[in-house]
Design a protein around this motif. Structure first.
Motif, short mmCIF file in Angstrom:
data_model
loop_
_atom_site.label_atom_id
_atom_site.label_comp_id
_atom_site.label_asym_id
_atom_site.label_seq_id
_atom_site.Cartn_x
_atom_site.Cartn_y
_atom_site.Cartn_z
N ILE A 178 0.83 -1.20 0.00
CA ILE A 178 0.00 0.00 0.00
C ILE A 178 0.87 1.26 0.00
CG2 ILE A 178 -1.87 -1.19 1.18
CD1 ILE A 178 -1.10 0.22 3.72
N PRO A 179 0.36 2.38 -0.50
CA PRO A 179 1.13 3.63 -0.49
C PRO A 179 1.16 4.25 0.89
CG PRO A 179 -1.04 4.01 -1.43
CD PRO A 179 -0.94 2.53 -1.17
N ARG A 180 2.19 5.04 1.12
CA ARG A 180 2.35 5.76 2.39
C ARG A 180 2.12 4.81 3.57
NH1 ARG A 180 2.69 11.08 2.54
NH2 ARG A 180 3.71 10.43 4.48
N LYS A 181 2.93 3.75 3.60
CA LYS A 181 2.72 2.69 4.59
C LYS A 181 3.31 2.99 5.96
CE LYS A 181 6.79 0.17 2.86
NZ LYS A 181 7.11 1.10 1.76
N GLU A 182 4.13 4.06 6.07
CA GLU A 182 4.78 4.37 7.33
C GLU A 182 3.78 4.89 8.37
OE1 GLU A 182 5.49 5.86 4.38
OE2 GLU A 182 4.54 7.80 4.65
N LYS A 235 -29.15 6.61 0.11
CA LYS A 235 -28.52 5.77 1.14
C LYS A 235 -27.30 5.00 0.60
CE LYS A 235 -32.76 5.39 3.85
NZ LYS A 235 -33.71 4.48 4.54
N TRP A 236 -26.40 5.75 -0.04
CA TRP A 236 -25.17 5.12 -0.51
C TRP A 236 -24.34 4.59 0.65
CZ3 TRP A 236 -22.80 8.52 -5.02
CH2 TRP A 236 -23.73 8.60 -6.07
N PHE A 237 -24.60 5.07 1.84
CA PHE A 237 -23.84 4.61 3.01
C PHE A 237 -24.13 3.15 3.35
CE2 PHE A 237 -27.45 7.33 4.29
CZ PHE A 237 -28.27 6.41 4.93
N ASN A 238 -25.12 2.57 2.70
CA ASN A 238 -25.39 1.14 2.88
C ASN A 238 -24.70 0.27 1.82
OD1 ASN A 238 -27.05 1.26 5.17
ND2 ASN A 238 -28.84 1.81 3.91
N LYS A 239 -24.04 0.91 0.88
CA LYS A 239 -23.43 0.16 -0.21
C LYS A 239 -22.14 -0.52 0.22
CE LYS A 239 -25.16 3.02 -4.07
NZ LYS A 239 -25.67 1.96 -4.95
N ASP A 240 -21.86 -1.67 -0.39
CA ASP A 240 -20.55 -2.30 -0.20
C ASP A 240 -19.75 -2.26 -1.50
OD1 ASP A 240 -21.87 -4.18 -1.71
OD2 ASP A 240 -21.86 -5.72 -0.15
N LYS A 241 -20.27 -1.59 -2.52
CA LYS A 241 -19.54 -1.35 -3.76
C LYS A 241 -19.99 0.00 -4.31
CE LYS A 241 -17.27 -5.29 -4.28
NZ LYS A 241 -15.80 -5.37 -4.29
N LEU A 242 -19.03 0.75 -4.87
CA LEU A 242 -19.34 1.97 -5.61
C LEU A 242 -18.87 1.76 -7.04
CD1 LEU A 242 -18.27 4.55 -2.86
CD2 LEU A 242 -20.59 3.79 -3.41
N ASN A 243 -19.06 2.75 -7.90
CA ASN A 243 -18.86 2.48 -9.34
C ASN A 243 -17.44 2.76 -9.85
OD1 ASN A 243 -18.81 5.27 -9.40
ND2 ASN A 243 -20.74 5.51 -10.51
N GLN A 244 -16.53 3.18 -8.96
CA GLN A 244 -15.15 3.39 -9.37
C GLN A 244 -14.21 2.93 -8.27
OE1 GLN A 244 -15.93 7.73 -11.10
NE2 GLN A 244 -13.90 7.03 -11.71
N LYS A 245 -12.91 2.94 -8.58
CA LYS A 245 -11.88 2.64 -7.58
C LYS A 245 -10.98 3.87 -7.44
CE LYS A 245 -12.90 -1.90 -7.67
NZ LYS A 245 -13.54 -2.63 -6.56
N ILE A 246 -10.38 4.01 -6.26
CA ILE A 246 -9.43 5.09 -6.03
C ILE A 246 -8.33 4.58 -5.11
CG2 ILE A 246 -10.61 6.06 -3.99
CD1 ILE A 246 -9.89 8.87 -5.11
N ILE A 247 -7.14 5.11 -5.27
CA ILE A 247 -6.03 4.77 -4.38
C ILE A 247 -5.89 5.87 -3.33
CG2 ILE A 247 -3.57 4.23 -4.21
CD1 ILE A 247 -5.22 2.18 -5.78
N VAL A 248 -6.26 5.55 -2.12
CA VAL A 248 -6.12 6.45 -0.97
C VAL A 248 -4.67 6.38 -0.49
CG1 VAL A 248 -6.85 6.75 1.44
CG2 VAL A 248 -8.56 6.25 -0.34
N PRO A 249 -4.01 7.51 -0.14
CA PRO A 249 -4.58 8.80 0.21
C PRO A 249 -4.48 9.86 -0.88
CG PRO A 249 -2.35 8.73 1.03
CD PRO A 249 -2.59 7.43 0.28
N PHE A 250 -4.54 9.49 -2.14
CA PHE A 250 -4.41 10.46 -3.22
C PHE A 250 -5.80 10.89 -3.69
CE2 PHE A 250 -0.78 7.44 -3.54
CZ PHE A 250 0.18 8.29 -3.01
N THR A 251 -5.97 12.19 -3.95
CA THR A 251 -7.29 12.70 -4.33
C THR A 251 -7.59 12.40 -5.79
OG1 THR A 251 -6.52 14.90 -5.00
CG2 THR A 251 -7.02 14.57 -2.65
N TYR A 252 -8.87 12.43 -6.12
CA TYR A 252 -9.29 12.04 -7.47
C TYR A 252 -8.67 12.93 -8.54
CZ TYR A 252 -12.74 15.88 -7.80
OH TYR A 252 -13.35 17.12 -7.87
#
Length: 586
Positions: A6-10, A42-59
């Motif tokens: 993972i990024p920024r693992k420290e 109620k997206w807060f009930n979802k376990d999948k969204l429609n894209q992926k992102i690598i945290v902690p980098f912004t879109y």
């Protein structure tokens, strides 16, 4: 506990470190919510969204895997985590090192709370939301805006970049992590060194459970793995502060001071015991150093120090405000020192705590600055004040920070020269900062139009030394507003007088090579020879001015359309860095 993929693992909070943690950086589910319908649906009930992102980098960044620069005011993140069995019966704390600007949190479909502020670390206790199978479905909504009433620093508030304002930062932009605690724990420690009495003071905050009986805190201070002091105190509601001397026989009964040439750090371990059993352990450190002002000079450890600073906006091409790696942080610090600078002015950014950790370790002086608002209103005043005071609290223990700089160039207080309300606002921030931290100088308002300020700073992008010398040779005419500089600005706001403070030229230079794609200050240069001639001319003129006690050159790297860095955006030197060092140190 972490994962090498993972990024920024420290560990993200090196001044208050525990062993039991899980890094949540890496791939998350992600969605744009352009119509702001997510809460209603109620997206807060979802376990999948429609894209992926690598945290902690912004879109907005390439490093996120998305790289979409168009602004979206509402975005969602989702990640499912299983809590390891060894942390059963522990409190579960979800930490965000920074997310811009409003963060709302749901865990396993239940609303936990929200936080406002884009520059600071914050956390939520999510223990009660854990499912029976130890799952955490973490859903985050971030809300941002182009409002000039929120502290935004160099983030643009228009659809396109302009001037020295760059692509916005939306959502999670620093590490997200879980921490596991017992009910009784140490919440924070404010560490205040005093070299004159060879002592250090610890101001302690505990969890609400400190009223449990039989709690004892053991403190162990060491230097280079040698214990120099250890003591125990019983814990109760009345215990807030402990002060102890630290001079040791190991070092001939003297203390080891922190300075750029000798960045000595003491390690400290806090262990909380209940009935003789350790229930919390925190590793920290501190530096024994003193910043003071006397006879128009800034003193470090009671000795005048000439500050050779480099403006550092902390941007990277692929990840913007987020350092892409710890190696990237180290590279910037090492290059700064390699060029003969002894410090940085972190400009319009509240920097990653790992940067400050390495500044502490390597002896780099830091001016800590606040991200500006760009309007003056009741909302802006409240937003700024709340977040700035949290910045001071979170960064207080870093010995590398020697100056607080809440305001810059009248941004957010554009009428400060004459407007009494805006003047009083800056005075209020000055005194609030001093109430929490009496040790460090506070600059109000960096560049010009100062109200009450411990240092008077001047910004001027005059190109050559002869013009600088002519303009600034008479100290009294400059500092008593008899002459204007930098397009009509004055050193002091109306109604305020110069009172013998140190004077530092805290922005100058900004020299750019010929470019059709970006800009610098003044005329662009054709080659290294032209660059060095101009750099030496203006830098030497500043150094030759007897009443000026330091400078800050603009800047370390190019940033998007601003191409006046000593290094390119991807950190390639534009000139021989040894030649810069020679000019700085001659």
């Amino acid at each position: 506990m972490t994962n090498n993929t993972i990024p920024r693992k420290e560990y993200p909070r090196p001044q208050f470190e525990r062993q039991d943690w899980v890094n949540l950086n890496g791939e998350w589910e992600f969605a744009f919510d352009k119509d702001n319908i997510g809460e209603k649906e109620k997206w807060f009930n979802k376990d999948k969204l429609n894209q992926k992102i690598i945290v902690p980098f912004t879109y907005e960044t390439e490093a996120s895997g998305i790289g979409e620069e168009e602004f979206c005011a509402n975005i969602w993140y989702q990640k499912e985590v299983t809590v390891p069995t060894e942390f059963e019966n522990k409190r579960i704390i979800l930490h965000f090192q920074a997310a811009d600007y409003i963060t709302k949190l749901w865990v396993n479909g239940q609303y936990v709370g929200k936080h406002k502020g884009g520059q600071i670390a914050f956390s939520f206790d999510i223990t009660k939301y854990l499912s029976a199978d130890r799952k955490l479905n973490i859903v985050v909504k971030n809300e941002d805006s182009f409002s000039c009433a929120q502290p935004r620093g160099k983030q643009r508030w228009l659809p396109e970049n302009f001037g020295c304002w760059y692509v916005q930062t939306t959502g999670i932009w620093q590490t997200v992590w879980l921490e596991f605690l017992n009910e009784a724990n140490l919440e924070s420690v404010k560490i205040t060194p005093d070299i004159d009495t060879e002592s250090v003071e610890f101001n302690l905050e505990f969890s609400e459970d400190v009223l449990q009986p039989n709690l004892v805190l053991k403190t162990e201070i060491s230097f280079e793995n040698r214990i120099v002091k250890e003591f125990e105190v019983g814990i109760n509601r009345t215990l807030h502060t402990v002060k102890t001397d630290i001079a040791s026989e190991y070092f001939h009964w003297k203390i080891m001071q922190w300075s750029p040439h000798h960045p000595n750090l003491y390690d400290v371990k806090f262990t909380l015991y209940k009935d003789g059993k350790a229930v919390d352990e925190v590793q920290s450190y501190f530096g024994m150093r003193k910043v003071s002002i006397e006879n128009g000079n800034v003193l470090l450890n009671n000795t005048p120090i000439y500050q050779r600073l480099l403006l550092d906006q902390g941007y990277w091409k692929e990840s913007h405000l987020t350092p892409p790696s710890e190696d990237a942080i180290l590279e910037d610090i090492d290059r700064t020192l390699e060029m003969g600078f002894n410090g940085v002015r972190k400009h319009m950014k509240v920097e990653d705590q790992r940067f400050l950790y390495w500044a502490d370790k390597k002896g780099l002086l830091v001016w800590s600055e606040m991200a500006a608002t760009y309007e003056f209103s009741d909302e802006a005043v409240q937003n700024f004040t709340e977040e700035w005071m949290e910045v001071v609290k979170q960064q207080y223990n870093h010995p590398s920070i020697i100056t607080w700089t809440p305001f810059n160039e009248s941004w957010g207080v554009k009428n400060i020269y004459t407007d009494v309300k805006q003047q009083k606002f800056t005075e209020a921030i000055y005194y609030l900062t001093k109430a929490f931290d009496s040790m460090r100088p506070v600059i109000v308002n960096d560049g010009w139009e100062h109200t009450i300020s411990d240092i008077i700073t001047l910004h001027d992008y005059v190109e050559y030394g002869d013009e600088f010398t002519e303009r600034y040779q008479d100290k009294e005419t400059v500092l008593n507003n008899s002459i204007a500089f930098n397009k009509g600005k004055h050193a002091m706001a109306q109604g305020y007088e110069y009172k013998g403070q140190p004077v530092i030229v805290s922005e100058y230079g900004g020299i750019a090579f010929n470019s059709e794609e970006g800009w610098g200050y003044g005329n662009q240069v054709k080659n290294e020879e032209e660059f060095l001639h101009r750099y030496e001319s203006i830098t030497q003129a500043i150094k030759d001015m007897k009443y000026i006690s330091g400078f800050c050159y603009t800047q370390i790297t190019d940033v998007q359309q601003e191409v006046n860095g000593l290094l390119t955006e991807d950190r390639k030197p534009k000139i021989d860095l040894e030649k810069i060092k020679k000019i700085n140190l001659q």
